[in-house]
Design a protein around this motif. Structure first.
Motif, PDB file in Angstrom:
ATOM      1  N   THR A  44       0.770  -1.329  -0.004  1.00  0.00           N
ATOM      2  CA  THR A  44      -0.090   0.062   0.030  1.00  0.00           C
ATOM      3  C   THR A  44       0.797   1.087   0.160  1.00  0.00           C
ATOM      4  N   GLY A 539      -3.157   1.951  10.962  1.00  0.00           N
ATOM      5  CA  GLY A 539      -2.810   1.636   9.357  1.00  0.00           C
ATOM      6  C   GLY A 539      -1.433   1.130   9.300  1.00  0.00           C
ATOM      7  N   THR A 557       4.448  -0.319   5.956  1.00  0.00           N
ATOM      8  CA  THR A 557       3.428   0.499   5.187  1.00  0.00           C
ATOM      9  C   THR A 557       2.548   1.150   5.778  1.00  0.00           C
ATOM     10  N   GLU A 559      -1.673   2.300   5.601  1.00  0.00           N
ATOM     11  CA  GLU A 559      -2.892   2.354   4.947  1.00  0.00           C
ATOM     12  C   GLU A 559      -3.709   3.735   5.324  1.00  0.00           C
ATOM     13  N   GLU A 561      -6.646   5.143   6.580  1.00  0.00           N
ATOM     14  CA  GLU A 561      -7.818   4.934   7.231  1.00  0.00           C
ATOM     15  C   GLU A 561      -9.017   5.571   6.877  1.00  0.00           C
TER      16      GLU A 561
END
Length: 562
Positions: A44, A539, A557, A559, A561
């Motif tokens: 990601t 994340g 990584t 992510e 949210e």
């Protein structure tokens, strides 16, 4: 590494770790993808914003000794040797294997091939030698302890010594055997040589970039090489991230190095933002301004977890202690020192002021370090015995100064004010009244404790640089110091002898005996090895904590949210 911001504190760094005679490294590179408690994350990418407690001192790690410089440096630079993930043990990195001569005077490293620096130049045996010769040939200001702390401490001298406390250099020469093989020759055995090569101060840097951007120039506008054009705007290593920008006092921005030889970074960008106040770091995480930070206050852990933030804990590789300065007349009496030790309820101290999972200490090193002794003298919590010892020593009541640091959080001492209050209350129960003196961490507190005899009890500690018993007990007790106020030639000689032993088998009983000797003399009270905590947004995936903070973010990584 570490009192972190205090090269002054590291009085003696040792040379004994694991003897590696005729031993080849064979582990997988530390830079390969590692699983954390949260898994490795996906592809990601994203931008990872991490809050540091201070600005880097420089972006040339060979001129640094502080943890925040090294945190950034580890993303851009690599050494010949790294550490096994999640441990303090040495492991292959830019050198995929190594071998030492029987006499311990030569180390031959087989290098990874196909590695390039961020400027596109080749990493090879010639580059290794250029780095060693750069350190060895330093002159003038560059030889000072403030700039070349680790080289001075471990290599002990330069080609032309110009400062006090320098002698015959450990380093002798560097010989390229071929493009991917290099031999380092020493003037005398140094069992800790391979493990020491994991320190960021000995990272490999681009000789081309250093020359082009005047990384060693002193004079003119760059009178300190820590602020050279190279160290400020063109740091060039082989790591998974390359330099982007540095806004001094605010943040460092890093970008992925697309030609990285190992597992490439998954992140699109890294920002290391300076937020000096611990409460402000917590609030920045809660407000979504950052993705993670270090040195989480113990009192903040439960609240952050309840809000859905991740808490990661490093394995402790540190020691927190109560120092007792024997320059103070009362503390010269071993019965008074024993009474103080018996007055402290370590279990209550740990549960009340230190992170969850912390264990009380019995000696001045963690139990994972070579030479840790299982049967040292101990001083169990016993207030009545403490009172009896004080009376026997002629001090049924005692008033004594107690210095402690303010406005700081260290891995081994996350909340010094709370620790001070807890210990002071326990001492008062046995008839000891403390005269409290809170001092700003740097320079006031460190200068008082390390630079003068004007102190009594004090709180301090240490985070190990690498797995070496001398990196703990040798640092503390290797020679007379203002901190401890005693002169014990037998102990100093025992530490010097143990430092020079050629094998681990010989070192283990020597350091076990030294630990017993120290705890019999009782220069202070080892309190605990606190578990340092980091906090992350939900994340964040793939962060691998390290006991020596060898944390490289190519597997991380973030992510979205939202």
């Amino acid at each position: 590494m570490s009192w972190s911001d205090l090269p002054l504190r590291k009085l003696v760094t040792g040379v004994a770790v694991a003897a590696l005679a005729l031993t080849a490294g064979c582990a997988e590179s530390q830079r390969e993808e590692n699983d954390s408690a949260e898994g490795t994350g996906g592809d990601t990418g994203g931008t990872f914003v991490f809050a540091a407690s201070s600005d880097p001192a420089t972006l040339d790690p060979s001129f640094a000794s502080d943890g925040e410089t090294f945190r950034v440096a580890r993303q851009m630079f690599e050494g010949l040797v790294g550490t096994k993930p999640g441990t303090a043990e040495p492991a292959p990195l830019l050198a995929k294997s190594w071998e030492s001569s029987e006499d311990g005077l030569s180390y031959t490293f087989e290098l990874e091939d196909g590695v390039t620096f961020h400027d596109g130049t080749d990493f090879n045996a010639d580059a290794v030698c250029a780095n060693f010769e750069r350190w060895y040939n330093r002159t003038g200001l560059a030889q000072s302890e403030n700039l070349s702390y680790y080289y001075r401490s471990l290599f002990r001298g330069f080609e032309q010594n110009e400062g006090e406390g320098l002698g015959e250099p450990l380093y002798k020469s560097c010989e390229p055997e071929d493009e991917d093989t290099v031999t380092i020759n020493l003037n005398r055995p140094f069992a800790g040589f391979v493990a020491a090569m994991s320190l960021p101060a000995f990272s490999m840097q681009s000789p081309t970039a250093i020359e082009k951007y005047k990384g060693d120039d002193i004079g003119g506008t760059a009178d300190d090489p820590r602020f050279s054009e190279y160290a400020s705007a063109h740091p060039t290593g082989t790591g998974p991230f390359k330099f982007g920008s540095w806004e001094r006092g605010q943040q460092v921005t890093l970008e992925p190095y697309e030609e990285y030889w190992g597992d490439k970074a998954k992140l699109d960008k890294v920002i290391v933002k300076t937020i000096s106040d611990g409460t402000a770091r917590r609030q920045a995480l809660q407000n979504g301004e950052i993705d993670g930070y270090d040195l989480v206050a113990p009192a903040d852990v439960a609240g952050l977890e309840s809000e859905g933030f991740q808490i990661e804990q490093r394995k402790p590789f540190n020691i927190l202690y109560l120092g007792m300065n024997q320059a103070h007349p009362a503390l010269q009496d071993p019965r008074v020192r024993q009474a103080i030790a018996h007055a402290i309820d370590k279990e209550a101290l740990v549960s009340g002021t230190l992170p969850e999972g912390t264990e009380p200490a019995t000696q001045f090193m963690p139990d994972t370090v070579t030479g840790y002794a299982e049967d040292v003298p101990t001083y169990e919590y016993d207030p009545e015995k403490a009172k009896a010892l004080l009376a026997e020593a002629g001090f049924p009541t005692l008033e004594i100064p107690f210095q402690y640091p303010t406005g700081v959080s260290r891995p081994y001492m996350p909340s010094p004010e709370d620790t001070f209050k807890n210990i002071s209350a326990q001492l008062s129960e046995v008839g000891i009244t403390v005269k409290p003196e809170g001092l700003k961490w740097s320079p006031d507190y460190l200068d008082r404790i390390q630079g003068t005899a004007d102190h009594g009890l004090h709180l301090l500690g240490w985070t190990g640089d690498y797995n070496d018993p001398d990196n703990f007990v040798g640092v503390f007790f290797g020679k007379p110091s203002n901190e401890w106020g005693f002169n014990d030639p037998a102990l100093f000689e025992a530490l010097e002898d143990a430092r020079g032993l050629p094998t681990v088998d010989e070192q283990v009983p020597a350091y076990e005996s030294i630990n017993k000797q120290i705890m019999t003399m009782l220069p202070g009270v080892p309190l605990a090895s606190p578990v340092p905590s980091l906090a992350f947004a939900e994340g964040v995936k793939g962060y691998q904590p390290s006991p020596v903070q060898d944390e490289v973010w190519n597997s991380v990584t973030v992510e979205d949210e939202g």
